[in-house]
Scaffold this motif. Structure first.
Motif, PDB file in Angstrom:
ATOM      1  N   UNK A  60       0.836  -1.206   0.000  1.00 55.67           N
ATOM      2  CA  UNK A  60       0.000   0.000   0.000  1.00 55.67           C
ATOM      3  C   UNK A  60       0.866   1.250   0.000  1.00 55.67           C
ATOM      4  N   UNK A  61       1.974   1.186   0.732  1.00 54.85           N
ATOM      5  CA  UNK A  61       2.882   2.339   0.799  1.00 54.85           C
ATOM      6  C   UNK A  61       3.482   2.680  -0.563  1.00 54.85           C
ATOM      7  N   UNK A  62       3.566   1.666  -1.422  1.00 53.55           N
ATOM      8  CA  UNK A  62       4.238   1.818  -2.720  1.00 53.55           C
ATOM      9  C   UNK A  62       3.380   2.559  -3.740  1.00 53.55           C
ATOM     10  N   UNK A  63       2.126   2.830  -3.393  1.00 52.41           N
ATOM     11  CA  UNK A  63       1.163   3.344  -4.378  1.00 52.41           C
ATOM     12  C   UNK A  63       1.216   4.862  -4.494  1.00 52.41           C
ATOM     13  N   UNK A  64       1.140   5.344  -5.735  1.00 55.11           N
ATOM     14  CA  UNK A  64       1.163   6.787  -5.971  1.00 55.11           C
ATOM     15  C   UNK A  64      -0.030   7.317  -6.725  1.00 55.11           C
ATOM     16  N   UNK A  65      -0.886   6.428  -7.168  1.00 57.50           N
ATOM     17  CA  UNK A  65      -2.024   6.859  -7.989  1.00 57.50           C
ATOM     18  C   UNK A  65      -3.221   5.968  -7.667  1.00 57.50           C
ATOM     19  N   UNK A  66      -4.388   6.559  -7.704  1.00 63.13           N
ATOM     20  CA  UNK A  66      -5.613   5.773  -7.550  1.00 63.13           C
ATOM     21  C   UNK A  66      -5.773   4.812  -8.718  1.00 63.13           C
ATOM     22  N   UNK A  67      -6.398   3.695  -8.460  1.00 60.79           N
ATOM     23  CA  UNK A  67      -6.834   2.741  -9.495  1.00 60.79           C
ATOM     24  C   UNK A  67      -5.688   1.995 -10.181  1.00 60.79           C
ATOM     25  N   UNK A  68      -4.475   2.034  -9.596  1.00 60.60           N
ATOM     26  CA  UNK A  68      -3.402   1.188 -10.126  1.00 60.60           C
ATOM     27  C   UNK A  68      -3.460  -0.159  -9.400  1.00 60.60           C
ATOM     28  N   UNK A  69      -3.128  -1.234 -10.101  1.00 55.54           N
ATOM     29  CA  UNK A  69      -3.236  -2.558  -9.487  1.00 55.54           C
ATOM     30  C   UNK A  69      -2.077  -2.848  -8.533  1.00 55.54           C
ATOM     31  N   UNK A  70      -2.308  -3.740  -7.604  1.00 57.36           N
ATOM     32  CA  UNK A  70      -1.247  -4.192  -6.702  1.00 57.36           C
ATOM     33  C   UNK A  70      -0.896  -5.640  -6.983  1.00 57.36           C
TER      34      UNK A  70
END
Ligand SMILES: Cc1cc2nc3c(=O)[nH]c(=O)nc-3n(C[C@H](O)[C@H](O)[C@H](O)COP(=O)(O)O)c2cc1C
Length: 368
Positions: A60-70
């Motif tokens: 979760x910490x790695x995310x920078x944009x909404x709606x990108x997959x993990x």
């Protein structure tokens, strides 16, 4: 026949041609889980020799944009499994790009609304993140000021990459690409203008390369070097990445370090910026130092792709935007058919429009 359409042995993985679909974030994963639409999108493009997926955040910490997959939860693994099944059913090969954005994020996307993380507590000037506004609606907003990672936290991020790489194998990917390019977390550490840390992860070239090399080693130990590629962008200036003193030496040292690790490939995302900053000679020296498969990307046409392959600058060439509007890009290039233009308004977010509704050339002709 042009070498663009020749087979290629990528560390034991048979590619049908030398055309790679470059990683492209499309922000269609509303719940961070890729769905049937995403499986259709990639399957439509499976005639590429290799698909590298959009960046998938490793936590979760790695995310920078909404709606990108993990690629850090069981639901995400199951979603990606439907993508790899669909690509494989069409005879394609696919690597997952593993991503940590570092400071290019917003507090509204971070666990507990904490500050995003980076080598140093310096915000990326003029950079927009895609997060939640105060009223809870999605929108563009300046990237938040990050906090500097403690040295003790860094192994935890490496562990997130290892877990995501294992998840990628479980999800049926042929391999993973570590996103070390375009101003995201690893490049933030590599860049000597930004990374002014005075511990083992900053300062000298060896210290600035430590984090990415520790992560490469850990991922290789987990899934095998033949399944691991890395994307880099020497001399990149986007996302507020400054020029720095020993820039060429830094990248060349990284090429030498990677040479001993036998990765599936190294992928340079910004061919034109490299040529402008350091010329073709840099790419040749980098390629010689690394010694293995080199992928180049950046504004390729059939003509420039063929000439770079013929000149021995690259082993594989990656196309980005042309793959958005031309699901059958390989066939169009092979036959000299015209290419459709991609609509920038539907690059990120939304639904099937501008995603899975671009026709193949034969459908285009039939409907005309
Ligand atoms: C819509 C869009 C999304 C992108 N997302 C990513 C990404 O997730 N990871 C990455 O490494 N590069 C990303 N890129 C960069 C592309 O992989 C590629 O390097 C760039 O578009 C240049 O190639 P092209 O001129 O053929 O489009 C993205 C580019 C576009 C246009």
């Amino acid at each position: 026949m042009s070498s663009l359409f020749n087979h290629y042995d990528l560390a034991g993985l048979a590619l049908r041609n030398r055309i790679v679909m470059a990683p492209m974030t499309r922000s269609r994963a509303v719940t961070t889980v890729p769905d049937a639409l995403t499986a259709t999108y990639y399957a439509q493009r499976a005639s590429a020799g290799l698909i590298v997926t959009e960046g998938a955040q490793v936590s979760e910490q790695a995310r920078g944009y909404l709606f990108t997959p993990g690629l850090h939860s069981r639901a995400q693994v199951a979603g990606w499994k439907s993508v790899t099944d669909a690509v494989r059913a069409k005879g394609g090969a696919v690597f997952a790009q593993l991503w940590h954005v570092g400071r290019l994020s917003h507090v509204s996307l971070q666990p507990g609304e904490r500050a995003p993380v980076a080598p140093v507590a310096k915000a990326a000037a003029g950079v927009q993140a895609f997060g939640y506004r105060e009223d809870g609606t999605p929108g563009q907003m300046p990237a938040s000021t990050p906090r500097a990672l403690g040295a003790g936290e860094i192994p935890g991020i490496t562990a997130d990459f290892v877990a995501a790489a294992r998840n990628a194998v479980d999800a049926g990917f042929d391999g993973i690409e570590i996103h070390g390019a375009n101003g995201y977390l690893f490049e933030q550490f590599i860049n000597g203008g930004l990374n002014t840390r005075d511990d083992a992860y900053g300062g000298s070239i060896a210290n600035r390369l430590r984090f990415v090399l520790e992560t490469v080693d850990a991922v290789v130990a987990a899934i095998g070097s033949q399944r691991v590629g890395i994307r880099l962008s020497p001399f990149n200036r986007i996302f507020d990445m400054p020029a720095f003193e020993d820039e060429a030496d830094t990248w060349m040292e990284l090429a030498h370090e990677l040479a001993g690790r036998g990765l599936a490939y190294v992928h340079l995302s910004n061919r034109e910026a490299i040529l402008a900053a350091a010329g073709e000679r840099f790419i040749r020296e980098f390629r010689a130092a690394h010694g293995g498969t080199l992928i180049l990307a950046g504004n390729y046409t059939r003509a420039t792709a063929e000439s770079d392959l013929a000149a021995g600058l690259a082993d594989l060439v990656a196309f980005g935007r042309p793959f958005i509007a031309n699901p059958d890009l390989v066939e169009r290039l092979r036959n000299g058919w015209p290419l459709a233009d991609a609509d920038g308004a539907t690059f990120y977010g939304g639904n099937a429009t501008g995603y899975t509704d671009y026709p193949a050339y034969s459908e285009e002709v039939a409907s005309a």
